[in-house]
Design an enzyme around this catalytic site. Structure first.
Site, PDB file in Angstrom:
ATOM      1  CD  GLU A 100      -5.006  10.557 -26.013  1.00  0.00           C
ATOM      2  OE1 GLU A 100      -5.019  10.372 -24.771  1.00  0.00           O
ATOM      3  OE2 GLU A 100      -4.002  10.957 -26.631  1.00  0.00           O
TER       4      GLU A 100
ATOM      5  CE  LYS B 179      -1.724  14.091 -27.035  1.00  0.00           C
ATOM      6  NZ  LYS B 179      -1.869  12.754 -26.368  1.00  0.00           N
TER       7      LYS B 179
ATOM      8  CB  CYS C  52      -4.260  13.438 -23.859  1.00  0.00           C
ATOM      9  SG  CYS C  52      -3.473  12.548 -22.491  1.00  0.00           S
TER      10      CYS C  52
END
Lengths: 313, 313
Positions: free
Chosen positions: B47, B127, B172
């Site tokens: 990430e 995300k 994540c």
């Protein structure tokens, strides 16, 4: 703060095809008496715990099929367990095959109940994720006919205010589906109870037969962690009428850690002290659903049943 | 049948606050060159892999904040990585902070891209599950300001036909949410790629600091198994600007088993041979969604964001 609940996991060894409900109930009561001596508030029994697991056999005759089901709960054969609960002040979770007359017809469900320390039924759950198939597979060493013998449960995934916390139930294959835990997590579940009958051998994917115990704990551990809840899973274990079933009954903390686990394949009681307040760390931080979930991106979960093509962009 | 994809996990050690993108890209290219020598088709980076992880600090000045973001991809600093991909015929997955001008305004996302062996971008993901908070917490040893610096992703959880299979991406914290995997599983995902920056210490729940590695693998293992997909998770690891981060980059098979795992906290390449056809056992039997899922009982997953009371009955 601590809200301690002492939970007994009452794993059962095999039940033979000709073993009566009365004889099984003697085994259940014996485990409950041990649990009471250990200070348990609640005893968790397996799925369909009153008889041998008949979905492993093809049954043609409707009367014979019905003979494996309970028409009332409690009923005379099971009454001693309810009496023991009241006498010992121990609640219990019990799975059984349920024959109901609803909507003007006979209906069959794979059911579990939660019973309080007063011997009164608190709530009922009917299994939603039925595994297996409806056809006969003579080439397989045993059958998996739950989709033939049971209807899909029609009570949702309910959670009850009980035993000083929020308690939900699921059954066996439900535990492999994250949706089962999540629907209860969204109701604040702090303790999820389930029983299972899980053969070691899966004729549809024998290449994974060595992973049964790993998968059993993996799904319960992740379900517990991702919802900040205790999860209690209890097996009927061992070789029953030729079908070898896993054991590994266990209690999982909201951290996903295994707190206690059975190591035999027979009748075995183990006990865990479950502090329901341990859920709070997870429910108020990393899994604070209100802060972090994004349902606007989850639509496919309810819009599709089966897997389809990739979404167009 | 076998559809083998050789996947390299390119874990990164810490990136210092004053390390330039050019210097980081040298590290990325070095890992890609090793991966090419090992026959990799695809390299997965962490990430926000081009700079230090700035959401750990409070940044007041808007120009300073913007300086951590990429305004175009590729851009001159990152071009050597795209050139290497084309030269070496290795695809890659890369996370970065994205500054976009959309809907007439400046927007910031935590983004990842999938790039083909020809150096062309196949797809982009932004995300969705942003962790942390928007306020300053001076008492904490470091901040977690993703909710302040980024908007929630607006591209859903897409899956692409790529590399001979169906490939999805998450980032994540998305990996802790079963919904992320399921929305991709419902599009037939066979390979899910993700990078992460995960501090060992969580100031909001320090009592679980010893469980970071366990939770990291637990969620990826269950996500893989429950959707019959490969999952590849790659860390930025080690002590970065005073923040100690977990490593444990790994490749998880559709069985949920760990196939390969990094054991250092620095730049480290490991390689897994991923047979995409291993997904089939799961997708066609125990996790045949069309046969077994029951969306009519999953409504709460999209109807509620936060946990509420138990449902009335």
């Amino acid at each position: 703060m601590a809200r301690i609940l002492n939970v007994g996991i009452a794993q059962l060894g095999p039940i033979s095809r000709n073993e009566s409900r009365q004889d099984v109930v003697v085994r259940l009561v014996a485990l409950m008496e041990d649990a009471a001596r250990m200070g348990c508030d609640l005893v968790v029994y397996p799925e369909a715990a009153l008889t041998a697991f008949f979905p492993h056999w093809w049954i043609d005759d409707e009367d014979e099929l019905d003979s494996w089901f309970e028409r009332a709960m409690p009923n005379p054969a099971v009454q001693p367990l309810f009496d023991a609960a009241r006498r010992l002040k121990v609640g219990f979770h019990l799975g059984y095959a349920e024959l109901a007359f609803e909507d003007g017809r006979k209906r069959r469900f794979n059911t579990a109940i939660l019973v309080g320390k007063d011997g009164e039924i608190i709530g009922k759950y009917r299994k939603i994720h039925l595994p297996g198939y409806t056809d006969r597979r003579p080439g397989d060493p045993f059958q998996n006919l739950e989709k033939r013998y049971f209807e899909v449960g029609n009570l949702g995934f309910p959670v009850w205010h009980a035993f000083g916390g929020r308690v939900g139930m699921m059954i066996c294959n439900d535990r492999r589906w994250p949706e089962s835990y999540r629907v209860m997590g969204l109701q604040g579940a702090e303790l999820i109870l389930l029983g299972y009958n899980t053969p070691v051998h899966n004729p549809a994917m024998p290449e994974t037969d060595d992973l049964g115990n790993f998968h059993n704990q993996l799904v319960m551990q992740s379900g517990a962690y991702q919802n900040g809840t205790w999860v209690v899973g209890v097996a009927r274990a061992g070789v029953e009428e030729g079908v070898d079933q896993i054991g590994q009954s266990c209690v999982i903390a909201p951290s996903g850690e295994v707190v206690v686990q059975c190591t035999t394949l027979g009748d075995e009681l183990q006990v865990a002290r479950c502090d329901l307040d341990l859920c709070n760390s997870y429910k108020t931080s990393i899994f604070n659903f209100a802060k972090h979930r994004r349902p606007e991106h989850y639509g496919l979960i309810v819009e599709r049943t089966g897997a389809g093509d990739v979404l167009g962009r």
